[in-house]
Design an enzyme around this catalytic site. Sequence first.
Site, short mmCIF file in Angstrom:
data_model
loop_
_atom_site.label_atom_id
_atom_site.label_comp_id
_atom_site.label_asym_id
_atom_site.label_seq_id
_atom_site.Cartn_x
_atom_site.Cartn_y
_atom_site.Cartn_z
N LYS A 10 0.85 -1.20 0.00
CA LYS A 10 0.00 0.00 0.00
C LYS A 10 0.88 1.24 0.00
O LYS A 10 2.04 1.23 0.41
CB LYS A 10 -0.95 0.01 1.21
CG LYS A 10 -0.27 0.09 2.57
CD LYS A 10 0.13 1.48 3.02
CE LYS A 10 0.91 1.44 4.33
NZ LYS A 10 1.53 2.73 4.70
N ASP A 130 -2.55 -0.98 9.43
CA ASP A 130 -2.66 -1.17 7.99
C ASP A 130 -3.45 -2.41 7.59
O ASP A 130 -3.83 -2.54 6.43
CB ASP A 130 -1.26 -1.27 7.37
CG ASP A 130 -0.48 0.02 7.47
OD1 ASP A 130 -1.11 1.09 7.40
OD2 ASP A 130 0.75 -0.04 7.64
#
Length: 303
Positions: A10, A130
């Site tokens: 990401k 996350d």
Amino acid sequence: MRLRALAPAKVNLGLALGGVRADGRHRLVTVFESLSLADTVELDVMESGEDVVVCPGVSGENLAARALAALRARGWDGPPVRLTITKRVPVAAGMAGGSADAAAALRLAMALVPGRAEEVEQIAAGLGADVPAQLLPGLALGAGAGELVERFEPLPEHAYVVVPAPVALATPEVFREADRLGLVRSDAELEARHRALAAVLAARTRIPMELLGNDLQAAAVSLRGWCGEALEAVRATGAEASFVSGSGPTVVGLWWGASAAERAGAAANLLKRRHPAATTAVPVDARFAAASLTCAGVETSVD
């Protein structure tokens, strides 16, 4: 029988840092976007024994192993499995490689023995900021400590250059440095940033420069001078924005518009002279990371 899924890295498109909550985690507002740079996670069903997680080249505690253990602790009764992780996402680099692997492990477990969706989300939230967004790769706005996730449709065409650092950087170290430097925003500032980012994402327009800043960047640069040098190098290639991803030390360059991937690729080739690991990446969604089943040599999607 083998199940396989990709675990995308990401990037954080903007990260606003708030104060510390009662649980010791910082509040934040950030946009998570999944990238084509991805690990591969394979799940093999075993006849007996305990779950095993193998990740060649990476030592220490594995977040995917913690994810499986937490799932077992909540009553998941799937057969014993062997998880094999092939790393492509840099380790301890601010790109959520470990979190992506944990999320992929949970997706694969659910593909093997479905159910417990709410519990999986709770497990993800407990594993780190996350992981919740990585359960369903794509574009998401994160709040709380990352566990409050609102998903959005893709943004206009864009692409990235990813410049991994030659050294790792531990997330807790970066947050401590951010506190020392006084980088924390007020609750009112966080709420304003959340509203602004939500409006941009809902409109599916380019995120303006003033919302792309990463409050952890100054802390990462303070701890690793390499970050500052890499940021300058990426800007020199013509990137429309350059920033540290997450807690760093990976540096990312962003290009918008038609042929963004080609322009990012040309920049990566220039950067390779000083940063051999520089590579390109494009946004991906959940279809990219979907689980597939291999049985008798035939691979089929299970999502």
